[in-house]
Scaffold this active site. Structure first.
Site, PDB file in Angstrom:
ATOM      1  N   TYR A 178       0.822  -1.209   0.000  1.00  0.00           N
ATOM      2  CA  TYR A 178       0.000   0.000   0.000  1.00  0.00           C
ATOM      3  C   TYR A 178       0.860   1.265   0.000  1.00  0.00           C
ATOM      4  O   TYR A 178       0.634   2.187  -0.803  1.00  0.00           O
ATOM      5  CB  TYR A 178      -0.918  -0.003   1.227  1.00  0.00           C
ATOM      6  CG  TYR A 178      -1.814   1.210   1.327  1.00  0.00           C
ATOM      7  CD1 TYR A 178      -2.967   1.303   0.564  1.00  0.00           C
ATOM      8  CD2 TYR A 178      -1.495   2.269   2.177  1.00  0.00           C
ATOM      9  CE1 TYR A 178      -3.794   2.423   0.641  1.00  0.00           C
ATOM     10  CE2 TYR A 178      -2.307   3.384   2.262  1.00  0.00           C
ATOM     11  CZ  TYR A 178      -3.460   3.459   1.498  1.00  0.00           C
ATOM     12  OH  TYR A 178      -4.252   4.575   1.580  1.00  0.00           O
ATOM     13  N   LYS A 182       1.244   4.332  -2.819  1.00  0.00           N
ATOM     14  CA  LYS A 182       0.820   5.715  -2.582  1.00  0.00           C
ATOM     15  C   LYS A 182       1.971   6.707  -2.733  1.00  0.00           C
ATOM     16  O   LYS A 182       1.770   7.847  -3.173  1.00  0.00           O
ATOM     17  CB  LYS A 182       0.172   5.836  -1.194  1.00  0.00           C
ATOM     18  CG  LYS A 182      -1.168   5.117  -1.083  1.00  0.00           C
ATOM     19  CD  LYS A 182      -2.192   5.635  -2.083  1.00  0.00           C
ATOM     20  CE  LYS A 182      -3.552   4.991  -1.908  1.00  0.00           C
ATOM     21  NZ  LYS A 182      -4.546   5.498  -2.884  1.00  0.00           N
TER      22      LYS A 182
END
Length: 313
Positions: A178, A182
């Site tokens: 994740y 990002k």
């Protein structure tokens, strides 16, 4: 004393000017076309409903038929749903071609890249490459692919691109795919913003903190982590200690209670500002936790970041 007074008045004047500039709106936006990804639940779902009520002509990309039907049932006839898995390049191209026939010469005023997944969050040596691959494919590669295919339509309208990143794009506080995804979104957003400036396209990035959505459901997150823990080799479990998982789960639950924002509407308000403001902001930091903790911490020396983050493991 006089200098201090003049400095104070100067600061107030600048602040007042910024506030007035921030409130200026683009005129005649009713009926403009916008495309939103990830509309089954969470931010995208609420955004589709709100922008539909405000008069935008919304194309809502949904991953599942169930999500599309439920959204369509509570919105106007003007809103159109379309099945979209951002990982599937062929589908992305077909959806972009369909949007082109719908908007024709008017172009696409807004693209909100919202689709995203969390994926497993665990220490790096618990994970394999597949645990990293899916979040990066969805959150970063999928976002880039949708943007590239929609870009000619946005150029035509001299419109807006709104990329939903995260405070996790500024500060990596756990292992997994994740956070790299990002950080990648932040880099792509910055380069895209500079590339598109000459064409009159505004590119904005929204950085939410921890909000209560299906993506951040603490029970689901810990269940995924427990599955990985139970499959670990005995040697790694011994390195961490048999009680590590239970103690870590208790700390994460405590942190979640402190940081989790229950009202997701501020994120939608930032999306609206990015789409409708004459002078949209480059970055929108959203959520009490993001503004008071994660964002300030991301700007501090690494030694302070490490000290504070490791206290929660």
């Amino acid at each position: 004393m006089l200098c201090c007074l003049l400095l104070f008045l100067g600061i107030i004047s600048l602040w007042w000017h910024w506030r007035a500039r921030d409130r200026m709106k683009v005129s005649s936006l009713a009926g403009k076309y916008i495309f939103i990804t990830g509309c089954d639940t969470g931010f995208g779902n609420m955004a589709a409903k709100i922008f539909d009520k405000k008069g935008f002509r919304v194309f809502a990309g949904c991953l599942t038929e169930t999500g599309a039907k439920e959204l369509k049932a509570v919105t106007s006839k003007q809103l159109q749903t379309v099945l979209l898995d951002v990982r599937d390049s062929d589908t992305v191209k077909k959806v972009a071609a369909w949007v082109k026939t719908e908007v024709q010469s008017e172009g696409l005023w807004g693209l909100i890249n919202n689709a995203g997944i969390l994926g497993p969050t665990a220490p790096t040596d618990w994970l394999d490459i597949e645990h990293f691959r899916e979040p990066i494919e969805v959150n970063l590669i999928g976002l880039i692919n949708v943007t590239i295919n929609m870009l000619p339509l946005i150029k035509k309208a001299k419109g807006r691109i709104v990329n939903v990143s995260s405070v996790g794009g500024r500060l990596a506080f756990s292992g997994g795919g994740y956070f790299p995804s990002k950080f990648g979104v932040e880099g792509f957003n910055d380069s895209l913003r500079r590339d598109m400036k000459a064409f009159g396209i505004k590119v904005c990035c929204i950085q939410p903190g921890l909000f209560k959505t299906t993506l951040t459901d603490p029970a689901r997150v810990m269940k995924e982590k427990e599955v990985i823990w139970n499959k670990l080799p005995l040697a790694i479990k011994k390195q961490y200690g048999e009680q590590y998982f239970q103690k870590d789960a208790a700390k994460k639950e405590k942190l979640s209670k402190i940081c989790l924002n229950k009202d997701i509407s501020p994120v939608i308000q930032c999306m609206e500002h990015a789409l409708t403001s004459l002078h949209p902001r480059t970055h929108y930091v959203v959520g009490r936790d993001a503004k008071l903790f994660w964002n300030p911490l991301s700007r501090m020396p690494a030694v302070i970041q490490d000290f504070l983050l490791l206290r929660n493991r």
